[in-house]
Design an enzyme around this catalytic site. Structure first.
Site, mmCIF file in Angstrom:
data_model
loop_
_atom_site.group_PDB
_atom_site.id
_atom_site.type_symbol
_atom_site.label_atom_id
_atom_site.label_comp_id
_atom_site.label_asym_id
_atom_site.label_seq_id
_atom_site.Cartn_x
_atom_site.Cartn_y
_atom_site.Cartn_z
ATOM 1 N N HIS A 16 7.653 -4.784 5.240
ATOM 2 C CA HIS A 16 6.816 -5.552 4.311
ATOM 3 C C HIS A 16 6.635 -4.732 3.045
ATOM 4 C CE1 HIS A 16 4.009 -2.910 6.358
ATOM 5 N NE2 HIS A 16 3.073 -3.185 5.469
ATOM 6 N N ASP A 41 3.137 2.133 1.242
ATOM 7 C CA ASP A 41 3.397 3.215 2.192
ATOM 8 C C ASP A 41 4.649 2.946 3.034
ATOM 9 O OD1 ASP A 41 1.821 1.139 3.266
ATOM 10 O OD2 ASP A 41 1.113 2.394 4.911
#
Lengths: 307, 307
Positions: free
Chosen positions: B60, B64
């Protein structure tokens, strides 16, 4: 002024050096000079609070100088930052930052206004004066000169006492440069700040080149700086490449320092090819032949710059 | 199949854990599962050659999980890569990657084609089968199932010799599943592969969830995997936050592993709050109460997955 060398490498990371980023602190204000990938992790090993960073000075839009910024900003936001973070850079910085903000599914919780500078233009960040000059690189690039404003001279406690100024509010008035009046046992007395203050203290001044070939303009721009942080991508053996790609050898950087009569030279942005087996010591030696007061900071090193 | 845990942390880096990225290698092919900021530097401490990476599977578009990709691609390009690097991700990945490519003054020297998958769709990378399923997160997110194709059974040298098959070309034919004919001292003999090969060897299969809450769909998708790499952002005390933000506790991840009857569970994406003083051991203990065959890899750990 305190400098923390968060990353000192060029082009891409090595085990020894992260891509370049330097934290500059003066009083309560901290600026970042460039922000290579991994800067937010380097900050964990430093004494710099990311939340205290007021502005990032971007020299140019190459990845090893800017790719740490999106992650740093996201982490600040996730940790509740609300204060704006200024981003200062050459033309193109606003468009680049707009693109960076659209890479992730993320809404920043604070403002990140961009100030684009033409070479020669300047700005001010919390009382720190920022000047710029054109660097000689393969893309539009700026070097920065950051200097503290001059401060009043040191307050001489003995002189103040000898003149009969009572400790307290009046000492503060004099320190702030205001003339005061005293009633000393019936005698009115006027005391000027110059009677109790030493000579004004000059602010510290540093220059950071970012990526550049050596140039007469950089010599002028660096004139008499307390510290010149100059890129030194290559050693003598790659002089031709340095010219071709808009970079400097360590020796050429030292030549700029010498001609600009700076007080100290710090070399950064060394190529990863020198990261093994203390290969960077060769570059340091070449620079010191020209300008002895040269250092080559490691990642994590701190440097106090005083006058 | 070999896994190298390059980064095992969630949200932002800690001293102990880089944001998440896992290198998966099968034969000569390597994939990256996510690519958090700093992944290219983590690769320097691993035995993975960045030039061998064929594809990056993006779960996604949170920073991070993706902010290491621009720097990695630039470094590959600066080091002369010409082979394409596939980027596989959920809808929105193409637009995000287009934006990422416009952040820097940089022209990539190789192709980076993007394949966007709807949940349930799959693709193939150099013989590795990639399947996807919807993860339950705050933004569109995929989990991935990667499995090796089944391989022919082991070639039994003693059987081949007993049947009189001479070492050389004919052994290779049998290994590739072809029936051969032999002329043994005037007698014609037909030998089938099944006479010299063991049972077909099943390919190894792993599932990587990315960020997700536990769900029945994830249980089905992970069914009987040799390894489930599941996020475990929180410990029991933050169960409410896990639900609110689309994450999992370690215990809930273990529940998925148990119900899916996987062979082993690896927990990653732990919150930085657990990075000090072995705080992650608490999460590991909570998971093991539910599913004993659980590990919690550190950055740099390698894991060989066999059947």
């Amino acid at each position: 002024m305190k400098l923390r060398f968060l990353g000192t490498g060029g082009s891409w990371p090595s085990k020894r050096r992260n891509p370049v980023s330097i934290a500059l602190s003066s009083g309560p204000t901290t600026l970042l000079l460039d922000c290579g990938e991994g800067t937010q992790r380097q900050l964990l090993y430093s004494s710099v609070s990311p939340m205290r960073i007021r502005a990032v000075l971007v020299t140019h839009l190459h990845g090893d100088h800017i790719l740490g910024l999106p992650g740093l900003v996201q982490t600040m936001s996730l940790n509740g930052r609300e204060d704006e973070l200024r981003i200062i850079g050459p033309h193109g910085t606003a468009r680049s930052w707009e693109a960076a903000l659209s890479v992730c599914a993320f809404k920043c919780g604070f403002d990140t206004p961009v100030t684009e500078l033409s070479p020669g233009e300047g700005t001010e960040v919390d009382g720190l004066i920022v000047g710029s000059c054109q660097a000689s690189h393969s893309v539009p690039a700026l070097a920065y000169r950051v200097h503290e404003k001059d401060r009043p001279g040191r307050f001489d406690v003995e002189f103040a006492r000898a003149l009969g100024v009572p400790e307290g509010r009046l000492w503060g008035e004099l320190q702030r440069g205001r003339t005061i009046e005293l009633d000393l046992e019936g005698t009115r007395s006027v005391i000027a700040p110059s009677q109790v203050l030493g000579p004004p203290r000059k602010g510290v001044c540093i220059v950071y080149t970012g990526d550049t070939s050596p140039s007469p303009e950089m010599v002028r721009f660096s004139s008499e700086a307390d510290l010149l942080i100059h890129e030194a991508t290559y050693g003598d053996e790659y002089e031709a490449q340095a010219v071709e790609f808009g970079h400097s050898t360590a020796r050429a950087a030292a030549g700029v320092a010498l001609r600009a009569a700076v007080r100290q030279l710090a070399l950064v942005h060394t190529s990863p090819r020198y990261s093994k087996d203390d290969g960077h010591l060769k570059l340091l030696a070449e620079a010191k032949e020209v300008f002895p007061h040269t250092i080559m900071p490691e990642d994590g090193e701190e440097l106090e710059v005083i006058r």
